[in-house]
Each structure stands twice: as structure tokens, then as C-alpha cells.
Write a protein that holds these residues in place. Structure first.
Motif, PDB file in Angstrom:
ATOM      1  N   ILE A 166       0.841  -1.208   0.000  1.00 46.94           N
ATOM      2  CA  ILE A 166       0.000   0.000   0.000  1.00 46.94           C
ATOM      3  C   ILE A 166       0.869   1.248   0.000  1.00 46.94           C
ATOM      4  O   ILE A 166       0.594   2.216  -0.721  1.00 46.94           O
ATOM      5  CB  ILE A 166      -0.938  -0.020   1.224  1.00 46.94           C
ATOM      6  N   THR A 167       1.938   1.228   0.795  1.00 44.68           N
ATOM      7  CA  THR A 167       2.830   2.382   0.847  1.00 44.68           C
ATOM      8  C   THR A 167       3.483   2.623  -0.499  1.00 44.68           C
ATOM      9  O   THR A 167       3.627   3.778  -0.940  1.00 44.68           O
ATOM     10  CB  THR A 167       3.906   2.173   1.927  1.00 44.68           C
ATOM     11  N   GLY A 168       3.880   1.545  -1.188  1.00 44.09           N
ATOM     12  CA  GLY A 168       4.479   1.696  -2.510  1.00 44.09           C
ATOM     13  C   GLY A 168       3.534   2.356  -3.499  1.00 44.09           C
ATOM     14  O   GLY A 168       3.955   3.169  -4.332  1.00 44.09           O
ATOM     15  N   GLN A 169       2.249   2.018  -3.418  1.00 44.12           N
ATOM     16  CA  GLN A 169       1.254   2.633  -4.305  1.00 44.12           C
ATOM     17  C   GLN A 169       1.026   4.098  -3.947  1.00 44.12           C
ATOM     18  O   GLN A 169       0.789   4.931  -4.820  1.00 44.12           O
ATOM     19  CB  GLN A 169      -0.056   1.853  -4.204  1.00 44.12           C
ATOM     20  N   ARG A 170       1.115   4.413  -2.656  1.00 45.76           N
ATOM     21  CA  ARG A 170       0.848   5.776  -2.195  1.00 45.76           C
ATOM     22  C   ARG A 170       2.038   6.700  -2.409  1.00 45.76           C
ATOM     23  O   ARG A 170       1.882   7.883  -2.704  1.00 45.76           O
ATOM     24  CB  ARG A 170       0.491   5.720  -0.694  1.00 45.76           C
ATOM     25  N   ASN A 171       3.247   6.153  -2.267  1.00 44.55           N
ATOM     26  CA  ASN A 171       4.456   6.967  -2.300  1.00 44.55           C
ATOM     27  C   ASN A 171       4.996   7.039  -3.726  1.00 44.55           C
ATOM     28  O   ASN A 171       5.824   6.220  -4.142  1.00 44.55           O
ATOM     29  CB  ASN A 171       5.511   6.364  -1.357  1.00 44.55           C
ATOM     30  N   THR A 172       4.549   8.024  -4.478  1.00 44.43           N
ATOM     31  CA  THR A 172       4.943   8.158  -5.887  1.00 44.43           C
ATOM     32  C   THR A 172       5.919   9.310  -6.119  1.00 44.43           C
ATOM     33  O   THR A 172       6.278   9.591  -7.264  1.00 44.43           O
ATOM     34  CB  THR A 172       3.694   8.379  -6.763  1.00 44.43           C
ATOM     35  N   ALA A 173       6.360   9.972  -5.069  1.00 48.21           N
ATOM     36  CA  ALA A 173       7.269  11.112  -5.219  1.00 48.21           C
ATOM     37  C   ALA A 173       8.625  10.656  -5.746  1.00 48.21           C
ATOM     38  O   ALA A 173       9.072   9.533  -5.477  1.00 48.21           O
ATOM     39  CB  ALA A 173       7.444  11.820  -3.884  1.00 48.21           C
ATOM     40  N   GLN A 174       9.284  11.533  -6.498  1.00 41.45           N
ATOM     41  CA  GLN A 174      10.620  11.221  -6.987  1.00 41.45           C
ATOM     42  C   GLN A 174      11.590  11.129  -5.816  1.00 41.45           C
ATOM     43  O   GLN A 174      11.577  11.952  -4.909  1.00 41.45           O
ATOM     44  CB  GLN A 174      11.102  12.285  -7.974  1.00 41.45           C
ATOM     45  N   ARG A 175      12.438  10.113  -5.840  1.00 43.13           N
ATOM     46  CA  ARG A 175      13.375   9.899  -4.733  1.00 43.13           C
ATOM     47  C   ARG A 175      14.555  10.862  -4.830  1.00 43.13           C
ATOM     48  O   ARG A 175      14.916  11.318  -5.915  1.00 43.13           O
ATOM     49  CB  ARG A 175      13.843   8.451  -4.718  1.00 43.13           C
ATOM     50  N   LEU A 176      15.152  11.113  -3.658  1.00 39.62           N
ATOM     51  CA  LEU A 176      16.229  12.089  -3.556  1.00 39.62           C
ATOM     52  C   LEU A 176      17.543  11.422  -3.171  1.00 39.62           C
ATOM     53  O   LEU A 176      17.571  10.490  -2.354  1.00 39.62           O
ATOM     54  CB  LEU A 176      15.889  13.144  -2.496  1.00 39.62           C
ATOM     55  N   VAL A 177      18.621  11.920  -3.759  1.00 38.33           N
ATOM     56  CA  VAL A 177      19.974  11.561  -3.369  1.00 38.33           C
ATOM     57  C   VAL A 177      20.697  12.853  -2.980  1.00 38.33           C
ATOM     58  O   VAL A 177      20.156  13.951  -3.133  1.00 38.33           O
ATOM     59  CB  VAL A 177      20.737  10.852  -4.511  1.00 38.33           C
ATOM     60  N   ILE A 178      21.922  12.721  -2.488  1.00 38.14           N
ATOM     61  CA  ILE A 178      22.744  13.897  -2.218  1.00 38.14           C
ATOM     62  C   ILE A 178      23.738  14.051  -3.356  1.00 38.14           C
ATOM     63  O   ILE A 178      24.511  13.131  -3.657  1.00 38.14           O
ATOM     64  CB  ILE A 178      23.476  13.784  -0.877  1.00 38.14           C
ATOM     65  N   ALA A 179      23.690  15.185  -4.027  1.00 41.75           N
ATOM     66  CA  ALA A 179      24.617  15.501  -5.114  1.00 41.75           C
ATOM     67  C   ALA A 179      25.039  16.952  -4.963  1.00 41.75           C
ATOM     68  O   ALA A 179      24.201  17.820  -4.686  1.00 41.75           O
ATOM     69  CB  ALA A 179      23.968  15.277  -6.478  1.00 41.75           C
ATOM     70  N   ARG A 218      21.168  15.624   7.422  1.00 45.45           N
ATOM     71  CA  ARG A 218      21.009  16.555   8.536  1.00 45.45           C
ATOM     72  C   ARG A 218      22.311  16.799   9.284  1.00 45.45           C
ATOM     73  O   ARG A 218      22.476  17.845   9.909  1.00 45.45           O
ATOM     74  CB  ARG A 218      19.981  15.992   9.531  1.00 45.45           C
ATOM     75  N   ARG A 219      23.234  15.848   9.264  1.00 47.14           N
ATOM     76  CA  ARG A 219      24.369  15.953  10.182  1.00 47.14           C
ATOM     77  C   ARG A 219      25.720  15.711   9.530  1.00 47.14           C
ATOM     78  O   ARG A 219      26.751  15.929  10.153  1.00 47.14           O
ATOM     79  CB  ARG A 219      24.203  14.954  11.341  1.00 47.14           C
ATOM     80  N   ILE A 220      25.749  15.249   8.278  1.00 47.56           N
ATOM     81  CA  ILE A 220      27.011  14.922   7.628  1.00 47.56           C
ATOM     82  C   ILE A 220      27.273  15.896   6.486  1.00 47.56           C
ATOM     83  O   ILE A 220      26.391  16.120   5.642  1.00 47.56           O
ATOM     84  CB  ILE A 220      26.993  13.484   7.068  1.00 47.56           C
ATOM     85  N   HIS A 221      28.468  16.453   6.431  1.00 46.94           N
ATOM     86  CA  HIS A 221      28.889  17.261   5.300  1.00 46.94           C
ATOM     87  C   HIS A 221      29.449  16.303   4.238  1.00 46.94           C
ATOM     88  O   HIS A 221      30.586  15.849   4.328  1.00 46.94           O
ATOM     89  CB  HIS A 221      29.950  18.279   5.729  1.00 46.94           C
ATOM     90  N   VAL A 222      28.610  15.974   3.254  1.00 45.62           N
ATOM     91  CA  VAL A 222      29.008  15.014   2.232  1.00 45.62           C
ATOM     92  C   VAL A 222      28.648  15.568   0.860  1.00 45.62           C
ATOM     93  O   VAL A 222      27.574  16.147   0.668  1.00 45.62           O
ATOM     94  CB  VAL A 222      28.335  13.640   2.469  1.00 45.62           C
ATOM     95  N   THR A 223      29.557  15.394  -0.076  1.00 39.86           N
ATOM     96  CA  THR A 223      29.330  15.914  -1.428  1.00 39.86           C
ATOM     97  C   THR A 223      28.343  15.050  -2.195  1.00 39.86           C
ATOM     98  O   THR A 223      27.432  15.563  -2.853  1.00 39.86           O
ATOM     99  CB  THR A 223      30.661  15.995  -2.191  1.00 39.86           C
ATOM    100  N   GLU A 224      28.513  13.729  -2.126  1.00 35.57           N
ATOM    101  CA  GLU A 224      27.611  12.815  -2.830  1.00 35.57           C
ATOM    102  C   GLU A 224      27.277  11.631  -1.945  1.00 35.57           C
ATOM    103  O   GLU A 224      28.136  11.126  -1.214  1.00 35.57           O
ATOM    104  CB  GLU A 224      28.256  12.301  -4.124  1.00 35.57           C
ATOM    105  N   MET A 225      26.008  11.195  -2.007  1.00 35.99           N
ATOM    106  CA  MET A 225      25.588   9.998  -1.284  1.00 35.99           C
ATOM    107  C   MET A 225      24.585   9.236  -2.139  1.00 35.99           C
ATOM    108  O   MET A 225      23.675   9.832  -2.730  1.00 35.99           O
ATOM    109  CB  MET A 225      24.981  10.349   0.075  1.00 35.99           C
ATOM    110  N   HIS A 226      24.766   7.920  -2.200  1.00 34.11           N
ATOM    111  CA  HIS A 226      23.917   7.069  -3.028  1.00 34.11           C
ATOM    112  C   HIS A 226      23.585   5.790  -2.262  1.00 34.11           C
ATOM    113  O   HIS A 226      24.394   5.299  -1.479  1.00 34.11           O
ATOM    114  CB  HIS A 226      24.617   6.721  -4.341  1.00 34.11           C
ATOM    115  N   THR A 227      22.389   5.265  -2.512  1.00 32.85           N
ATOM    116  CA  THR A 227      21.963   3.993  -1.916  1.00 32.85           C
ATOM    117  C   THR A 227      21.553   3.041  -3.032  1.00 32.85           C
ATOM    118  O   THR A 227      20.857   3.432  -3.980  1.00 32.85           O
ATOM    119  CB  THR A 227      20.777   4.201  -0.966  1.00 32.85           C
TER     120      THR A 227
END
Length: 331
Positions: A166-179, A218-227
């Protein structure tokens, strides 16, 4: 602690209630359907019925609690009314959302009011969220910044709960990374290989960020982050015929195995941390409960990632006692 669990009769909620009982806490099982609560828990715990549509019912359900753990997704819908009730009751709020939008809204919309009320809010205290964020903090150790952080998650199967679907159907927003140091919409790349530690080994992965991205930002100074997530469980998730998780031991855990590896790069140096275990829904329970206890003892009001309230190594060692295969490896 006297902890209300909203969505207690759901799959993750049952794990949370059982873990609270194991630790000697006093759970209050809260949900919309009194019959389901009775079937799930009998007389083992106190049961209260409340819908997110009724502020008065939520107020009654959370009366005399020290905190509420929200396990009822989609959190885009449930978090606002449950947080509002927690603020009225002046009790701490924890949830287990993997929805980036839900976690961002908690930080943006409720942090100031929580400070005014003396309440601590901890969103995304879950496998998809706090667990990877804790591993990142553990890998970084004394580093205060990073050039790049990669989080790679491997599951041998993903038997989704009805709530996950149900959450997958509801959550249609574009996902975010750190760049470039900022949260940025994900530009989906092609699958690529990742060499996981054994027993997973080389796996095709796809970039798929969850709430760990919001917490780390919120707490890490990072240039890029990916999952990244390996593709095998995504095939399970996308198949409507894939069944929900089935209990395979006395604790109700499925046979699903997981492994999470974090790689942090700063200049020419690289640090890694990895942890493995069984059942992503089951391991969410102790993470959320740790968040409730740490929030209660932290004496800090506002909205926080779990990693902001505690020493990550300490929480991971606690999780290793019965919930992970071993103390997470760091190199």
C-alpha cells in the motif's frame, strides 16, 4: 517505559510489541480494529482503539504513555495526525517510515513545535532509514565530512507485507539523493554490479534511496551519497503473486537474510562498515525501541535522526545482541 504502539496489529507492530515485552517495557497496543488487536495479543497487553481520523480517540489512546511508536503506514497519511496527538499529550514520537517525503515533513513541519512542547520526534527509526544511517556514522568514526558515501543493501528475498504494498502505491514522489552537497532528485542510472561480502557476493544493484538519505543529510557534510539495492528482491516486490512474510521461528521471523554495507570516502582514504541479519521487519522493532529509549533519556526537544541522539557504535552493539549476526564489521 509505557509505550503506545500505533498500528500494533500490523506485521511490524507485532514485532515491536513483542520486543517491548521482552525488554520489560509496558506496551499499549493501539489500532483501528479492536478485533484484530484482540486476535493479535489477547490479554497479554493493554489494548486501545483509535483511528487517525479522530483526534479525541488518539488522545485517549496515548493518555499516560511516555512515547508512541507509529508502525502504521503509509506514513504520509498517518504521521501528521499521530504527531499532532503526541504533541498534545507531550510525549515522544517515533516512526518507522521509509518514505522520504514523510520524514522530511516531520523535520520541516514539526521540529519547532516539538521544541516548544519539550517533545522529541524521531522519524525513520527502521531498517530502511536509521539502520543504514547508524552504519554510516559508525564507518566515519571521527571524520566530520566525506566526499562520497555509498550504501549497498542486499536481500535474498523480499516478501512484502500488505502495508509495504500500500505504501508503494501511495508513495509516488521522486526519490532524492545527495549531489553537490544537496538533496537532489534521482536521475535513474542503469543497473550495475556490487561486490558484497559473502554470502551475497557479486550482485546487480539499482540505485534506490530511502530515508537514510534524509537522516544523513542533517548531520554529515558530504558531497555525494547514493543507496543501492540488489535486483533480486525488487523482482519479488514487483510480482503481485509474491506472498507476505511467513514466520519460520519462535519469534515470528521469516527466513529472509539481509546485508548492508557502507563505504565512505574522504580524500584518498576509504572506510567501510557492514552488518547482516535476518528479517528486515523484525530488526526494525529493536531499532524503533532504541529510538524511544534514547529519546526519553536524551533530554533534547525537537526532531532528530536516531544517530543524532546516541553513539552509533553503542546502538549497533545493542542490536547485535540477538538481532544481527554479529557486531558490525568496520575497516
Amino acid at each position: 517505559m509505557h509505550i503506545a504502539v500505533y498500528g500494533a496489529a500490523g506485521h511490524t507492530g507485532r514485532f515491536v510489541v513483542d520486543e517491548l515485552l521482552r525488554r520489560g517495557d509496558r506496551p499499549i497496543a493501539v489500532g483501528r480494529d479492536g478485533r484484530k488487536l484482540l486476535e493479535a495479543f489477547g490479554e497479554r497487553v493493554e489494548r486501545r482503539t483509535a483511528s487517525i481520523d479522530s483526534g479525541e480517540a488518539l488522545d485517549r489512546a496515548f493518555a499516560d504513555a511516555d512515547a508512541v511508536i507509529n508502525c502504521a503506514g503509509p506514513f504520509l497519511d498517518t504521521a501528521p495526525p499521530v504527531i499532532e496527538a503526541a504533541l498534545r499529550a507531550e510525549i515522544d514520537y517515533i516512526d518507522v517510515t521509509a518514505e522520504q517525503g514523510g520524514a522530511m515533513n516531520t523535520f520541516a513541519s514539526y521540529a519547532e513545535r516539538a521544541r516548544e512542547r519539550g517533545v522529541t520526534l524521531v522519524p525513520a527509526a527502521s531498517f530502511y532509514g536509521a539502520f543504514a544511517d547508524l552504519l554510516v556514522s559508525y564507518a566515519m568514526d571521527d571524520w566530520e565530512a566525506a566526499d562520497r558515501i555509498d550504501v549497498a543493501i542486499a536481500l535474498d528475498h523480499w516478501w512484502p507485507t500488505s502495508g509495504t504494498r500500500i505504501t508503494g502505491q501511495r508513495n509516488t514522489a521522486q526519490r532524492l539523493v545527495i549531489a553537490n552537497g544537496e538533496l537532489t532528485p534521482l536521475d535513474r542510472p542503469a543497473p550495475e554490479p556490487w561486490a558484497f561480502p559473502q554470502p551475497f557476493g557479486l550482485q546487480d544493484v539499482i540505485e534506490l534511496p530511502f530515508t537514510e538519505m534524509i537522516l544523513a543529510s542533517r548531520r554529515i557534510h558530504v558531497t555525494e551519497m547514493h543507496t543501492y539495492l540488489n535486483e533480486a528482491p525488487l523482482r519479488d516486490l514487483r510480482d503481485p503473486a509474491t506472498p507476505p512474510p511467513a514466520a519460520a521461528d519462535e519469534r515470528g521471523r521469516s527466513t529472509q537474510r539481509f546485508l548492508v554495507e557502507t563505504v565512505v570516502r574522504y580524500g584518498e582514504a576509504t572506510r567501510r562498515a557492514a552488518a547482516s541479519g535476518r528479517d528486515i521487519y523484525a530488526v526494525t522493532a529493536p531499532i524503533a525501541i532504541e529510538a524511544a529509549h534514547r529519546a526519553h533519556s536524551a533530554d533534547r526537544a525537537g526532531a532528530f535522526a536516531l544517530s543524532e541522539l546516541c553513539d552509533s557504535a553503542d546502538v549497533l552493539r545493542t542490536l547485535a545482541d540477538g538481532h544481527l549476526d554479529d557486531i558490525p564489521r568496520r575497516s
